[in-house]
Design an enzyme around this catalytic site. Structure first.
Site, PDB file in Angstrom:
ATOM      1  CG  ASP A   7      -1.778   1.172   1.335  1.00  0.00           C
ATOM      2  OD1 ASP A   7      -2.331   1.656   0.263  1.00  0.00           O
ATOM      3  OD2 ASP A   7      -2.098   1.573   2.361  1.00  0.00           O
ATOM      4  CG  ASP A  10      -0.739   3.250   5.817  1.00  0.00           C
ATOM      5  OD1 ASP A  10      -1.382   3.677   5.113  1.00  0.00           O
ATOM      6  OD2 ASP A  10      -0.468   4.038   7.130  1.00  0.00           O
ATOM      7  CD  GLU A  65      -5.102   1.129  -3.060  1.00  0.00           C
ATOM      8  OE1 GLU A  65      -6.386   1.786  -3.002  1.00  0.00           O
ATOM      9  OE2 GLU A  65      -4.399   1.327  -1.988  1.00  0.00           O
TER      10      GLU A  65
END
Length: 174
Positions: free
Chosen positions: A8, A140, A68
């Site tokens: 992430d 996160d 992502e």
């Protein structure tokens, strides 16, 4: 056995999550955050992210990496910094010659929760459930684990089942 590293990306905090997949079952390996120094230039922050991802690649030897995709920010400067962080994370993984897959936030939520517009706490809850963790990881890190779980589902075709089931529900409500 496949080891998946979920990333992430962020210019200040980059979350990571490692899972192993064997016989279509997933298990938690590790998760955490790469935090960059506040008092350094962007180029040095990017180097810290690169070094952190390389360290994870060297230590855990993941066979696949999932990250992502960029989403549009209201602030173009934030989007650019996120793009830089994402880029160096991808280069760090690519330098280790592993497969890298990208997923949108909607795909990740759909795969993990079964609903593409799920809230962050719903995603975190499902990460805890799916990996049988005692507590929720840092925000996160939980997102990175969700990305890794999404990749596991996608590579095994499980997301198609989840997606089609959601579509049928919507059609029946009309």
């Amino acid at each position: 056995m496949t080891i998946i590293l979920g990333i992430d990306p962020g210019s200040r905090v980059t979350g990571y999550g490692l899972i192993k997949e064997s016989d279509r079952k997933i298990a938690y390996i590790d998760s955490g955050c790469i935090r960059t120094s506040n008092d350094v230039e962007l180029s040095h922050k990017l180097l810290q992210i690169y070094d952190g991802i390389c360290e994870l690649m060297d230590h855990y030897s993941p066979t696949e990496v999932a990250i992502e995709q960029i989403f549009m920010h209201n602030n173009p400067n934030s989007a650019l910094k996120l793009g830089h962080a994402r880029g160096v994370a991808m280069v760090a993984a690519a330098s280790h010659r592993v497969k890298i897959c990208e997923y949108s936030a909607r795909e990740i939520k759909q795969s993990v929760v079964g609903y593409g517009a799920a809230e962050k706490d719903q995603v975190s809850h499902m990460v805890v459930e799916l990996l049988q963790l005692n507590r929720a990881p840092q925000k996160d890190a939980a997102d990175a684990l969700a990305i890794a779980i999404c990749h596991s589902h996608m590579r095994n075709g499980l997301s198609k089942l989840i997606g089609s089931r959601g579509t049928k529900r919507r059609r029946m409500r009309l």
